[in-house]
Motif scaffolding. Structure first.
Motif, PDB file in Angstrom:
ATOM      1  N   THR A 375      36.161  35.126  79.945  1.00 33.56           N
ATOM      2  CA  THR A 375      36.263  35.599  78.858  1.00 33.56           C
ATOM      3  C   THR A 375      35.557  33.491  78.303  1.00 33.56           C
ATOM      4  O   THR A 375      35.355  33.214  77.572  1.00 33.56           O
ATOM      5  N   SER A 376      35.868  33.324  79.695  1.00 35.11           N
ATOM      6  CA  SER A 376      36.054  31.821  79.804  1.00 35.11           C
ATOM      7  C   SER A 376      34.392  30.934  80.346  1.00 35.11           C
ATOM      8  O   SER A 376      34.200  32.220  81.433  1.00 35.11           O
ATOM      9  N   ALA A 377      34.249  30.494  80.371  1.00 33.78           N
ATOM     10  CA  ALA A 377      32.382  28.928  81.020  1.00 33.78           C
ATOM     11  C   ALA A 377      33.353  29.323  82.095  1.00 33.78           C
ATOM     12  O   ALA A 377      31.696  29.747  83.312  1.00 33.78           O
ATOM     13  N   ALA A 378      34.507  28.890  82.715  1.00 35.00           N
ATOM     14  CA  ALA A 378      34.616  28.535  83.712  1.00 35.00           C
ATOM     15  C   ALA A 378      34.552  30.016  84.811  1.00 35.00           C
ATOM     16  O   ALA A 378      33.678  30.143  85.496  1.00 35.00           O
ATOM     17  N   GLY A 379      34.889  30.808  84.060  1.00 40.73           N
ATOM     18  CA  GLY A 379      35.228  32.530  84.591  1.00 40.73           C
ATOM     19  C   GLY A 379      33.748  33.251  85.009  1.00 40.73           C
ATOM     20  O   GLY A 379      33.408  33.766  85.740  1.00 40.73           O
ATOM     21  N   LYS A 380      33.000  33.128  84.054  1.00 33.76           N
ATOM     22  CA  LYS A 380      31.395  33.799  83.897  1.00 33.76           C
ATOM     23  C   LYS A 380      30.934  32.883  85.319  1.00 33.76           C
ATOM     24  O   LYS A 380      30.026  33.571  85.806  1.00 33.76           O
ATOM     25  N   LYS A 381      30.988  31.565  85.289  1.00 30.81           N
ATOM     26  CA  LYS A 381      30.480  30.781  86.087  1.00 30.81           C
ATOM     27  C   LYS A 381      30.644  31.052  87.965  1.00 30.81           C
ATOM     28  O   LYS A 381      29.848  31.036  88.533  1.00 30.81           O
ATOM     29  N   ALA A 382      31.247  31.569  87.957  1.00 29.86           N
ATOM     30  CA  ALA A 382      32.721  32.012  88.929  1.00 29.86           C
ATOM     31  C   ALA A 382      32.196  32.926  89.451  1.00 29.86           C
ATOM     32  O   ALA A 382      31.779  33.069  91.208  1.00 29.86           O
ATOM     33  N   ILE A 383      32.354  34.283  88.759  1.00 29.48           N
ATOM     34  CA  ILE A 383      31.969  35.199  89.584  1.00 29.48           C
ATOM     35  C   ILE A 383      30.454  34.953  89.899  1.00 29.48           C
ATOM     36  O   ILE A 383      29.407  35.551  90.673  1.00 29.48           O
ATOM     37  N   ALA A 384      29.375  34.459  88.692  1.00 28.02           N
ATOM     38  CA  ALA A 384      27.768  34.627  88.458  1.00 28.02           C
ATOM     39  C   ALA A 384      27.200  33.750  89.965  1.00 28.02           C
ATOM     40  O   ALA A 384      26.334  33.519  90.569  1.00 28.02           O
ATOM     41  N   THR A 385      28.391  32.459  90.393  1.00 27.24           N
ATOM     42  CA  THR A 385      28.220  31.469  91.544  1.00 27.24           C
ATOM     43  C   THR A 385      27.938  32.483  92.731  1.00 27.24           C
ATOM     44  O   THR A 385      27.497  32.503  94.059  1.00 27.24           O
ATOM     45  N   SER A 386      29.404  33.083  92.952  1.00 28.51           N
ATOM     46  CA  SER A 386      29.700  34.054  93.814  1.00 28.51           C
ATOM     47  C   SER A 386      28.667  35.383  94.220  1.00 28.51           C
ATOM     48  O   SER A 386      28.668  35.623  95.372  1.00 28.51           O
ATOM     49  N   MET A 387      28.009  35.755  93.073  1.00 26.58           N
ATOM     50  CA  MET A 387      27.103  36.445  92.971  1.00 26.58           C
ATOM     51  C   MET A 387      25.772  36.436  93.593  1.00 26.58           C
ATOM     52  O   MET A 387      25.847  37.162  94.356  1.00 26.58           O
ATOM     53  N   ALA A 388      25.590  34.722  93.105  1.00 23.92           N
ATOM     54  CA  ALA A 388      24.500  34.134  93.575  1.00 23.92           C
ATOM     55  C   ALA A 388      24.260  33.488  95.520  1.00 23.92           C
ATOM     56  O   ALA A 388      23.650  34.325  95.756  1.00 23.92           O
ATOM     57  N   ASP A 389      25.297  33.580  95.912  1.00 20.89           N
ATOM     58  CA  ASP A 389      25.677  33.287  97.344  1.00 20.89           C
ATOM     59  C   ASP A 389      26.048  34.662  97.646  1.00 20.89           C
ATOM     60  O   ASP A 389      25.614  35.067  99.164  1.00 20.89           O
ATOM     61  N   ALA A 390      26.491  35.816  97.311  1.00 28.39           N
ATOM     62  CA  ALA A 390      26.005  37.135  98.438  1.00 28.39           C
ATOM     63  C   ALA A 390      24.521  37.735  97.927  1.00 28.39           C
ATOM     64  O   ALA A 390      24.354  38.260  98.951  1.00 28.39           O
ATOM     65  N   VAL A 391      23.378  37.700  97.008  1.00 31.79           N
ATOM     66  CA  VAL A 391      22.309  37.927  97.067  1.00 31.79           C
ATOM     67  C   VAL A 391      22.042  37.170  97.987  1.00 31.79           C
ATOM     68  O   VAL A 391      20.864  37.715  98.705  1.00 31.79           O
ATOM     69  N   ARG A 392      21.807  35.296  98.104  1.00 31.71           N
ATOM     70  CA  ARG A 392      21.194  35.290  98.395  1.00 31.71           C
ATOM     71  C   ARG A 392      21.788  35.473 100.857  1.00 31.71           C
ATOM     72  O   ARG A 392      20.566  35.887 101.224  1.00 31.71           O
ATOM     73  N   ALA A 393      23.179  36.037 100.637  1.00 29.66           N
ATOM     74  CA  ALA A 393      23.485  36.456 102.215  1.00 29.66           C
ATOM     75  C   ALA A 393      22.845  37.707 102.425  1.00 29.66           C
ATOM     76  O   ALA A 393      22.025  38.440 103.335  1.00 29.66           O
ATOM     77  N   HIS A 394      22.193  38.595 101.737  1.00 25.95           N
ATOM     78  CA  HIS A 394      22.268  39.197 101.611  1.00 25.95           C
ATOM     79  C   HIS A 394      21.266  40.127 101.913  1.00 25.95           C
ATOM     80  O   HIS A 394      20.455  40.704 103.115  1.00 25.95           O
TER      81      HIS A 394
END
Length: 402
Positions: A375-394
């Motif tokens: 529920t924190s801004a930092a937590g949501k950002k960490a998940i979103a950034t990791s997903m974006a990096d994974a999508v780009r690599a995929h």
């Protein structure tokens, strides 16, 4: 002629005269499992006070030979509410709320999970609408009427419109569909930490964060199955991705467990056994007229169409598993992960035969640290950034492999 018309009408439109029987009920520390000898229509639950009870009505079922049972959650009683509805009443030993539940893949088992609750939280639940549980489409007692050809992809008030696509106006770019789990009358898991966060709100906030992060890359287009507090049935969630010809489907959830020490994110992809069964059902349901990954099955017999779908889905499963591993690699340094964090399961939303799909359990709403992170801004950002990096690599790997 009028008599014949009356007979036809009664065959197609009269209420169902038979019902499944409850065959077994199992109670343990955190769940109740209700088994049936045949398919049912649906189930719904609500709360009663003084004494504190949770009631589950099962439409299309009779009480069978099940009597009273006791367990750690309390005493359970079964009765016949009306000729077509079995009622299960759980007298709670201590205040508790239903956190999640659902039918098995064959529609003959309903499992309900519970979490302990403060007294005021239980009384707050009394004001909520019923929680509904619907069996898989092919395993409901009441099948669609003969004149019904299809169901709308979105709820009726959406007028069948598909979701908005965000990002560059370039149809050559991959399309990622993000599905925020639960919604509307289905809150999902409810946390006792941080003011009672509901899974439906947590998942929507994370889904939007992932969307924004993906858009910022400028390399993909993005759609959300829901961008507000609305309910979408499970089959329609991945149905939206298929109808939009998506290249990747990501379903976002938050877990719950009776053990408050359980924590960390998990990624699920479809199991091979589930794929085999779903391929057969899809072949029958689509009546060989669907187009899977460009293959028109209209000219194939049932065995051939099943094989074609199976081969397509096996490839889709492999791509899904590859993407899951990429995400876990990217998330490792930034997102708390559960041990053995890539798992396989037969979730309905993963059963698209031709859209690579993952279900991300972002963490546990029954763990105070996970709740604070999600529920924190930092937590949501960490998940979103990791997903974006994974999508780009995929997609970079997919393009390189062509």
């Amino acid at each position: 002629m009028s008599m014949l018309l009356s007979i036809i009408t009664s065959l197609f439109f009269s209420p169902q005269s038979w019902a499944a029987q409850l065959s077994n009920v199992v109670i343990d520390n955190e769940s109740v499992t209700i088994e049936f000898d045949d398919v049912v229509n649906q189930a719904s639950s609500f709360y009663l006070a003084n004494p504190n009870r949770i009631v589950v009505d099962v439409s299309g079922a009779n009480m069978g030979k099940i009597g009273s049972k006791d367990g750690a959650l309390g005493a359970l009683r079964v009765g016949q509410y009306d000729p077509n509805t079995a009622r299960i009443v759980l007298d709670l030993a201590n205040p508790a709320i239903l956190t999640r539940g659902g039918f098995s893949s064959d529609g003959r088992k309903l499992q309900l999970f519970f979490g302990s609750a403060a007294t005021d939280q239980f009384f707050g639940a009394l004001k909520q609408s019923r929680m509904n549980f619907i069996p898989p489409f092919n395993f409901r007692a009441d099948k669609p009427k003969k004149y019904e050809v299809s169901a709308p992809i979105l709820p009726a008030d959406s007028k069948g419109k598909l979701p908005k696509i965000y990002g560059p106006n370039d149809t050559s770019l991959p399309l990622v569909v993000i599905d925020a789990g639960h919604g509307g009358h289905d809150p999902g898991a409810i946390s006792k930490f941080g003011g009672g966060h509901k899974e439906k709100n947590v998942t929507l906030a994370i889904a939007k964060a992932i969307r924004d992060e993906l858009i910022s890359t400028g390399r993909v287009r993005v759609a959300l199955t829901r961008d507000d507090d609305s309910f979408i049935v499970l089959q329609d969630r991945y149905g939206i991705a298929r109808k939009m010809d998506a290249d990747l489907f990501i379903s976002v959830h938050a877990d719950a467990a009776g053990n408050e020490s359980a924590s960390g994110a998990t990624v699920y992809t479809l199991s091979e056994v589930a794929s085999d069964r779903e391929a057969q059902r899809l072949a029958a349901r689509e009546n060989k007229s669907d187009i899977i990954s460009g293959l028109n099955l209209g000219g194939a017999d049932s065995s051939v169409s099943s094989i074609l779908i199976d081969l397509t889905q096996r490839e889709t499963m492999n791509v899904s598993a590859d993407f899951a591993r990429i995400f876990l690699r990217e998330a490792g340094p930034n997102v708390p992960l559960r041990s053995n964090s890539h798992r396989f399961a037969s979730f309905v939303v993963l059963k698209s035969p031709d859209v690579p799909s993952i279900l991300l359990e972002t963490g546990y709403l029954t763990n105070d640290k996970d709740v604070a992170f999600l529920t924190s801004a930092a937590g949501k950002k960490a998940i979103a950034t990791s997903m974006a990096d994974a999508v780009r690599a995929h997609f970079a790997r997919r393009i390189a492999a062509k």
